[in-house]
Scaffold this motif. Structure first.
Motif, PDB file in Angstrom:
ATOM      1  N   PHE A 162       8.983   4.647  -2.714  1.00  9.32           N
ATOM      2  CA  PHE A 162       8.166   5.028  -1.555  1.00  9.32           C
ATOM      3  C   PHE A 162       6.846   4.264  -1.549  1.00  9.32           C
ATOM      4  CE2 PHE A 162       4.681   7.640   0.081  1.00  9.32           C
ATOM      5  CZ  PHE A 162       5.086   7.789   1.406  1.00  9.32           C
ATOM      6  N   ALA A 163       6.205   4.183  -2.724  1.00  5.75           N
ATOM      7  CA  ALA A 163       4.917   3.502  -2.815  1.00  5.75           C
ATOM      8  C   ALA A 163       5.049   2.023  -2.481  1.00  5.75           C
ATOM      9  CB  ALA A 163       4.322   3.681  -4.207  1.00  5.75           C
ATOM     10  N   SER A 164       6.175   1.421  -2.885  1.00 11.06           N
ATOM     11  CA  SER A 164       6.393  -0.001  -2.610  1.00 11.06           C
ATOM     12  C   SER A 164       6.435  -0.263  -1.114  1.00 11.06           C
ATOM     13  CB  SER A 164       7.693  -0.473  -3.263  1.00 11.06           C
ATOM     14  OG  SER A 164       7.649  -0.329  -4.663  1.00 11.06           O
ATOM     15  N   PHE A 165       7.201   0.561  -0.408  1.00 13.37           N
ATOM     16  CA  PHE A 165       7.283   0.392   1.039  1.00 13.37           C
ATOM     17  C   PHE A 165       5.947   0.730   1.711  1.00 13.37           C
ATOM     18  CE2 PHE A 165      11.866   0.224   0.518  1.00 13.37           C
ATOM     19  CZ  PHE A 165      12.247  -0.633   1.547  1.00 13.37           C
ATOM     20  N   TYR A 166       5.296   1.771   1.216  1.00 11.12           N
ATOM     21  CA  TYR A 166       4.055   2.234   1.839  1.00 11.12           C
ATOM     22  C   TYR A 166       2.952   1.176   1.742  1.00 11.12           C
ATOM     23  CZ  TYR A 166      -0.090   5.044   2.775  1.00 11.12           C
ATOM     24  OH  TYR A 166      -1.278   5.520   3.293  1.00 11.12           O
ATOM     25  N   PHE A 167       2.761   0.624   0.535  1.00  8.65           N
ATOM     26  CA  PHE A 167       1.658  -0.311   0.340  1.00  8.65           C
ATOM     27  C   PHE A 167       2.003  -1.749   0.718  1.00  8.65           C
ATOM     28  CE2 PHE A 167       0.234   3.138  -2.483  1.00  8.65           C
ATOM     29  CZ  PHE A 167      -1.068   3.273  -2.038  1.00  8.65           C
ATOM     30  N   LEU A 168       3.254  -2.153   0.506  1.00 11.32           N
ATOM     31  CA  LEU A 168       3.625  -3.537   0.800  1.00 11.32           C
ATOM     32  C   LEU A 168       4.032  -3.752   2.248  1.00 11.32           C
ATOM     33  CD1 LEU A 168       5.706  -4.464  -2.399  1.00 11.32           C
ATOM     34  CD2 LEU A 168       3.303  -4.993  -1.909  1.00 11.32           C
ATOM     35  N   ARG A 202      -3.807  -3.684   1.792  1.00  8.70           N
ATOM     36  CA  ARG A 202      -3.345  -5.039   2.118  1.00  8.70           C
ATOM     37  C   ARG A 202      -4.518  -5.938   2.499  1.00  8.70           C
ATOM     38  NH1 ARG A 202       2.115  -5.567   5.584  1.00  8.70           N
ATOM     39  NH2 ARG A 202       1.553  -7.709   5.084  1.00  8.70           N
ATOM     40  N   ASN A 203      -5.475  -5.400   3.233  1.00 12.96           N
ATOM     41  CA  ASN A 203      -6.629  -6.205   3.633  1.00 12.96           C
ATOM     42  C   ASN A 203      -7.498  -6.576   2.431  1.00 12.96           C
ATOM     43  OD1 ASN A 203      -5.866  -6.072   6.336  1.00 12.96           O
ATOM     44  ND2 ASN A 203      -7.094  -4.216   6.723  1.00 12.96           N
ATOM     45  N   ALA A 204      -7.580  -5.658   1.454  1.00 12.38           N
ATOM     46  CA  ALA A 204      -8.429  -5.902   0.287  1.00 12.38           C
ATOM     47  C   ALA A 204      -7.783  -6.852  -0.715  1.00 12.38           C
ATOM     48  CB  ALA A 204      -8.776  -4.581  -0.387  1.00 12.38           C
ATOM     49  N   THR A 205      -6.481  -6.758  -0.862  1.00  8.77           N
ATOM     50  CA  THR A 205      -5.787  -7.550  -1.889  1.00  8.77           C
ATOM     51  C   THR A 205      -5.051  -8.766  -1.328  1.00  8.77           C
ATOM     52  OG1 THR A 205      -3.759  -6.212  -1.718  1.00  8.77           O
ATOM     53  CG2 THR A 205      -5.460  -5.480  -3.286  1.00  8.77           C
ATOM     54  N   GLY A 206      -4.705  -8.712  -0.068  1.00  8.89           N
ATOM     55  CA  GLY A 206      -3.910  -9.797   0.508  1.00  8.89           C
ATOM     56  C   GLY A 206      -2.447  -9.726   0.124  1.00  8.89           C
ATOM     57  N   ILE A 207      -2.063  -8.642  -0.520  1.00  7.89           N
ATOM     58  CA  ILE A 207      -0.678  -8.464  -0.966  1.00  7.89           C
ATOM     59  C   ILE A 207       0.091  -7.688   0.092  1.00  7.89           C
ATOM     60  CG2 ILE A 207       0.833  -7.482  -2.723  1.00  7.89           C
ATOM     61  CD1 ILE A 207      -1.469  -7.738  -4.699  1.00  7.89           C
ATOM     62  N   GLY A 208       1.194  -8.228   0.508  1.00  3.50           N
ATOM     63  CA  GLY A 208       1.995  -7.534   1.499  1.00  3.50           C
ATOM     64  C   GLY A 208       3.238  -8.332   1.858  1.00  3.50           C
TER      65      GLY A 208
END
Length: 226
Positions: free
Chosen positions: A118-124, A152-158
């Protein structure tokens, strides 16, 4: 630091003299020694493996080193590991029937993998702003996904939702195939097999790890009955 198993090597070698058939099985299966092995003895043992001396029907004598994978972390692991290896060797040599699992169970670890999924889908791959789902208002959906967008805006990971799904399907598919291969050997019943494969597609490695653990326990139980 002294080896906790090597320090008891003499006692263990003496004890294993009462189990010559087990040592012969070790030599033939783990030592990959072909031919008619008449006798075998343990000459030494440590946390990394054991050295076995064997004699063939032809009269030839030799030694083989059987490694422990993974190495033993302490003396208390010696007995269960040797029992497990005995069952594996006898099964591999056709001296013991493969254990059969007839029931399905969900390991507790699936709760953690479910949260990670769930966390993977939520954050990525959070839904874009303005998305609605079923009858949930847009404002509620935006408020729910705002922490993920901030991440996503803070890390650029997505990743895109499609990419995340593709990666998940690829990894889960490989794990499901591995689970199916285990089921072909050790699971009895199409329904139980389907349950293990299906739940592996959802929860991943905890399913096949638990299945392997159940098989190993069955092996040890069968050896203890002999």
């Amino acid at each position: 630091m002294s080896d906790p198993v090597a320090s008891k090597s003499g006692f263990l070698c003496m004890y294993m003299k009462n189990h010559p058939d087990t040592l012969v099985a070790y030599v033939k299966y783990f030592g990959k020694v072909e031919g008619n092995v008449l006798t075998a003895e343990m000459s030494s043992i440590d946390s990394k493996g054991m050295t076995l001396v064997y004699k063939l029907k032809s009269g030839e004598s030799n030694t083989t080193r059987v490694s422990f994978d993974p190495p033993l972390s302490g003396y208390e692991e010696v007995k269960p590991r040797l029992l497990s290896m005995k069952a594996e060797a006898q099964e591999g040599l056709g001296m013991l029937k493969a254990p059969q699992i007839t029931t399905f169970q969900i390991p507790r670890m699936t709760v953690i993998t479910g949260i990670v999924l769930f966390a993977s889908f939520y954050f990525l791959s959070p839904p874009p702003p303005g998305t609605t789902f079923l009858s949930i208002p847009v404002t509620t959906m935006d408020a729910f996904s705002s922490p993920a967008h901030a991440f996503r805006n803070a890390t650029g990971i997505g990743l895109s939702f499609r990419t995340t799904c593709a990666l998940l399907c690829a990894t889960r598919g490989a794990e499901a195939l591995y689970t199916w291969s285990l089921c072909r050997q050790y699971v009895k019943g199409a329904i139980v097999t389907a349950a293990y494969v299906g739940f592996t597609m959802i929860f991943g490695f905890p399913m096949w790890v638990d299945l392997k653990g159940r098989v190993q326990q069955k092996r040890i139980e069968s050896v203890m009955k002999v």
